[in-house]
Write a protein that holds these residues in place. Structure first.
Motif, PDB file in Angstrom:
ATOM      1  N   GLU A  27      -0.659   7.026   9.550  1.00 44.29           N
ATOM      2  CA  GLU A  27      -1.282   5.749   9.188  1.00 44.29           C
ATOM      3  C   GLU A  27      -2.404   5.939   8.172  1.00 44.29           C
ATOM      4  O   GLU A  27      -3.519   5.448   8.359  1.00 44.29           O
ATOM      5  CB  GLU A  27      -1.826   5.020  10.417  1.00 44.29           C
ATOM      6  CG  GLU A  27      -0.729   4.633  11.389  1.00 44.29           C
ATOM      7  CD  GLU A  27      -1.218   3.613  12.411  1.00 44.29           C
ATOM      8  OE1 GLU A  27      -1.767   2.581  11.982  1.00 44.29           O
ATOM      9  OE2 GLU A  27      -1.057   3.863  13.613  1.00 44.29           O
ATOM     10  N   LEU A  28      -2.084   6.640   7.126  1.00 45.04           N
ATOM     11  CA  LEU A  28      -3.065   6.835   6.065  1.00 45.04           C
ATOM     12  C   LEU A  28      -3.305   5.500   5.381  1.00 45.04           C
ATOM     13  O   LEU A  28      -2.391   4.729   5.129  1.00 45.04           O
ATOM     14  CB  LEU A  28      -2.546   7.849   5.055  1.00 45.04           C
ATOM     15  CG  LEU A  28      -2.164   9.191   5.675  1.00 45.04           C
ATOM     16  CD1 LEU A  28      -1.676  10.151   4.606  1.00 45.04           C
ATOM     17  CD2 LEU A  28      -3.348   9.786   6.421  1.00 45.04           C
ATOM     18  N   SER A  29      -4.554   5.259   5.074  1.00 53.31           N
ATOM     19  CA  SER A  29      -4.904   3.916   4.633  1.00 53.31           C
ATOM     20  C   SER A  29      -4.315   3.563   3.275  1.00 53.31           C
ATOM     21  O   SER A  29      -4.024   2.421   3.002  1.00 53.31           O
ATOM     22  CB  SER A  29      -6.408   3.765   4.589  1.00 53.31           C
ATOM     23  OG  SER A  29      -6.947   4.829   3.859  1.00 53.31           O
ATOM     24  N   ILE A  41      -4.838  13.687   5.040  1.00 51.16           N
ATOM     25  CA  ILE A  41      -4.944  13.448   6.470  1.00 51.16           C
ATOM     26  C   ILE A  41      -6.359  13.729   6.916  1.00 51.16           C
ATOM     27  O   ILE A  41      -6.962  12.972   7.664  1.00 51.16           O
ATOM     28  CB  ILE A  41      -3.956  14.351   7.224  1.00 51.16           C
ATOM     29  CG1 ILE A  41      -2.554  13.824   6.962  1.00 51.16           C
ATOM     30  CG2 ILE A  41      -4.255  14.389   8.695  1.00 51.16           C
ATOM     31  CD1 ILE A  41      -1.474  14.812   7.227  1.00 51.16           C
ATOM     32  N   PHE A  42      -6.886  14.776   6.407  1.00 51.43           N
ATOM     33  CA  PHE A  42      -8.268  15.123   6.676  1.00 51.43           C
ATOM     34  C   PHE A  42      -9.183  13.968   6.290  1.00 51.43           C
ATOM     35  O   PHE A  42     -10.105  13.612   7.013  1.00 51.43           O
ATOM     36  CB  PHE A  42      -8.612  16.375   5.876  1.00 51.43           C
ATOM     37  CG  PHE A  42     -10.034  16.774   5.972  1.00 51.43           C
ATOM     38  CD1 PHE A  42     -10.473  17.532   7.038  1.00 51.43           C
ATOM     39  CD2 PHE A  42     -10.932  16.396   5.000  1.00 51.43           C
ATOM     40  CE1 PHE A  42     -11.786  17.899   7.125  1.00 51.43           C
ATOM     41  CE2 PHE A  42     -12.256  16.759   5.100  1.00 51.43           C
ATOM     42  CZ  PHE A  42     -12.682  17.512   6.159  1.00 51.43           C
ATOM     43  N   GLY A  43      -8.918  13.373   5.144  1.00 53.87           N
ATOM     44  CA  GLY A  43      -9.742  12.272   4.663  1.00 53.87           C
ATOM     45  C   GLY A  43      -9.804  11.124   5.639  1.00 53.87           C
ATOM     46  O   GLY A  43     -10.879  10.612   5.945  1.00 53.87           O
ATOM     47  N   LEU A  96     -13.668   6.955   1.049  1.00 57.38           N
ATOM     48  CA  LEU A  96     -13.799   8.269   1.660  1.00 57.38           C
ATOM     49  C   LEU A  96     -12.425   8.898   1.795  1.00 57.38           C
ATOM     50  O   LEU A  96     -12.238  10.096   1.720  1.00 57.38           O
ATOM     51  CB  LEU A  96     -14.440   8.126   3.031  1.00 57.38           C
ATOM     52  CG  LEU A  96     -14.657   9.416   3.793  1.00 57.38           C
ATOM     53  CD1 LEU A  96     -15.414  10.405   2.947  1.00 57.38           C
ATOM     54  CD2 LEU A  96     -15.406   9.141   5.070  1.00 57.38           C
ATOM     55  N   VAL A  97     -11.510   8.038   1.973  1.00 55.81           N
ATOM     56  CA  VAL A  97     -10.188   8.369   2.372  1.00 55.81           C
ATOM     57  C   VAL A  97      -9.315   8.558   1.140  1.00 55.81           C
ATOM     58  O   VAL A  97      -8.249   9.153   1.188  1.00 55.81           O
ATOM     59  CB  VAL A  97      -9.737   7.167   3.229  1.00 55.81           C
ATOM     60  CG1 VAL A  97      -8.302   6.876   3.096  1.00 55.81           C
ATOM     61  CG2 VAL A  97     -10.196   7.377   4.632  1.00 55.81           C
ATOM     62  N   ASN A  98      -9.846   8.054   0.085  1.00 52.06           N
ATOM     63  CA  ASN A  98      -9.164   8.115  -1.181  1.00 52.06           C
ATOM     64  C   ASN A  98      -8.840   9.554  -1.536  1.00 52.06           C
ATOM     65  O   ASN A  98      -9.706  10.415  -1.565  1.00 52.06           O
ATOM     66  CB  ASN A  98     -10.118   7.531  -2.214  1.00 52.06           C
ATOM     67  CG  ASN A  98      -9.479   7.362  -3.540  1.00 52.06           C
ATOM     68  OD1 ASN A  98      -8.716   8.217  -3.954  1.00 52.06           O
ATOM     69  ND2 ASN A  98      -9.789   6.276  -4.207  1.00 52.06           N
TER      70      ASN A  98
END
Lengths: 342, 342
Positions: free
Chosen positions: A279-281, A77-79, B73-75
């Motif tokens: 809504e994490l990618s 979530i932080f990401g 980044l989100v990975n």
DNA sequence: ATAGCCTTTCAAAGCGCTTTCAAATTCGTT
DNA sequence: AACGAATTTGAAAGCGCTTTGAAAGGCTAT
């Protein structure tokens, strides 16, 4: 290649070259073009430390990651939140700095980060219900924005938050409408404010329906897949197991689903599940039809909003704090259904 | 409170105070204690920009996040890697800086980041099979370490990588030993080097077994849950579906499992699955007995090692590049079993 | 007491930029 | 042609630190 050298090459003073590069108006178009061409040709980049020293601005935003909340940095979530923030930062010429500190030294880290001029502002993540960092930052007079809120802090501060209470209250009400009475809550760490608010929403709905909360159906911890699995197993083993489960995160919900499937229970038919969906990618809630009924709110968007707000604050430090409360949608998926009789 | 003020308070020169604070030997013990006490009392923190300007070191490590690889980044894998690196940085007094750039400007971003003195070194993430950034960084003479490798880059550079090829070759061999012949590969983006190597390992094992690879059983993309689900659905719909699946990430593997369960297939009995497990902190592969049979390697550890290597390089820029190849373990879980006779 | 040697301290230059204040140049008017 | 105003350029100070090279102070040995 530095300013001095470049200006010597051009036969101009450092003043003029500096002005030309920074777009000041008192430079003739002709020289400006000449300077720009030379800067490009010699690949000149102003030294950011020197620039920062001269201007007093670092053009960096700080995020402090305490070690103790072991999963914080790593938290998916932080990401996504950071991805949103980063995008806004870069649009405004800011870089983003992370400092990783032992949480016993967190206070010192914040103090240091700002006083030594490493950053112009700070984003505060994962506030607790009574978060001392907020007092510290206000006292230090650092521009900052909190992602979330801290219920027990009374003084004003800027924040961006989701209406967690309402989201979970609505979700619980929805389950109640479906006939469920044994509704479990698998929450995040309840020392954290967002989790406390979700719990409050859950409790409010139960109370309104005249249902006494059952401690055996409520738990909160770090939102891992394992935790969702474990808790679900434990609760299903009760004499009087829940018929519906409210989960604080997609990750934990995956663990919940695993536990259910191990027992041959089908979501939506044998048991209802609602999860919060940030809504994490890389972890979407299904493609066309959502897998889970969910309270949905983009954490990435929250990151963007918080970043904008912070940049605004840095520009105008003396404006009163601003707030943004994002509402979560309740979206219908395949994981909920009416209570099955006996 | 700056050095000048502090030294005036103490009645000492800036020189002496600076030396006392930075632990230089030519200061008497008495003055050192006096200085330290005063620094503490007045909460003095040296300005890092001024310090950086004077020393020429930023004490910051840079990570560049290209926008196009939207999920980078989100990975979640990135998150754990960074967590490991961050810990090492902080032990050595480094901060960590992220720059988020459009990937058309990535070259410019790297160039800028280092030349303008914002960072002392760079970690390169997610290298492609032929990654131009490596040439760029070597040419710029930036200390850098690559997480992963770039097969088609011939010049030497420092890297930390997992033996991806061997891991996937072993995993494939294991499935072959179990009798499987129709083995699918659900890979990461094959433009990325790690995915290409995994594919190579998979192909090598098949070839050794005299099995012609079937393009219908091979695919690679961003490692999301959705992708794992989609691909599994598609492959199971084939006339001749796979009896085993090799997956590049836990996240995708969750999607694979979802697809299998939708069809009532049980992992380990009806179909075998092996996934790569990066030991993500919030997404562990089961508690005691692993859920998935997996090739396992801690990406967090990789982050730590890369950070150490980079700090070493920054200290001694002229040493020849170093390498570290981490071996992945093949751990047995509940998701694999002998081929069932049809 | 004096010379010589450490030990401890300091003044000042320098890192690469911005910005103030002054100077030089150009231009439009009369 | 001359004047004032507007435009354009430049010299130098300053941001807060480190570090060089010199000076002062404190010893011991003669």
């Amino acid at each position: 290649m530095n300013l001095k050298e470049l200006s010597e090459i051009l036969g101009l003073s450092q003043t003029t070259v500096s002005r030309a590069i920074n777009g000041y108006p008192e430079v003739s178009e002709a020289t400006r073009r000449r300077v720009e061409a030379a800067a490009l040709e010699h690949n000149y980049r102003p030294n950011s430390r020197a620039k920062g020293l001269a201007t007093g601005r670092a053009m960096v935003i700080g995020h402090v990651i305490p070690t103790s909340s072991q999963h914080e940095l790593v938290n998916p979530i932080f990401g996504d939140f950071v991805a949103g923030a980063a995008q806004v930062y870069s649009q405004h010429g800011y870089d983003m700095m992370f400092t990783h500190v032992d949480d016993r030294e967190e206070e010192s880290a914040y103090r240091s980060l700002y006083k030594r001029g490493a950053v112009d502002g700070v984003i505060l993540q994962g506030p607790k219900t009574r978060d001392l960092r907020i007092d510290l930052l206000s006292q230090l007079n650092v521009p900052f924005v909190v992602h979330g809120r801290s219920s027990q802090v009374s003084q004003p501060y800027s924040w961006v938050d989701v209406n967690n209470k309402r989201a979970f209250q609505r979700a619980t009400e929805f389950l109640l409408h479906l006939g469920h009475r044994r509704i479990a809550l698998i929450n995040g760490l309840e020392a954290l404010d967002f989790a406390a608010r979700r719990r409050a929403g859950y409790l409010a709905a139960l109370e309104q329906a005249g249902i006494a909360p059952d401690p055996a159906l409520m738990s909160g911890s770090e939102m891992t897949e394992i935790f969702g699995h474990e808790k679900t197993c434990a609760m299903l083993a009760l004499d009087n197991p829940p018929t519906a489960i409210l989960v604080a995160s997609m990750i934990s919900a995956l663990g919940v689903r695993r536990a259910l499937e191990e027992r041959g229970l089908r979501m939506g038919r044998d048991i209802s599940v609602i999860t919060h969906d940030d809504e994490l990618s890389y972890l979407q809630n299904g493609a066309d039809v959502p897998i889970f009924t969910a309270t949905r709110s983009s954490v990435r968007q929250a990151g963007e909003e918080a970043a904008k707000m912070l940049i605004e604050r840095i520009a105008k430090p003396d404006t009163p704090p601003s707030h943004m409360l994002l509402e979560a949608e309740l979206i219908l998926g395949q994981s909920t259904g009416p209570l099955r009789q006996g």
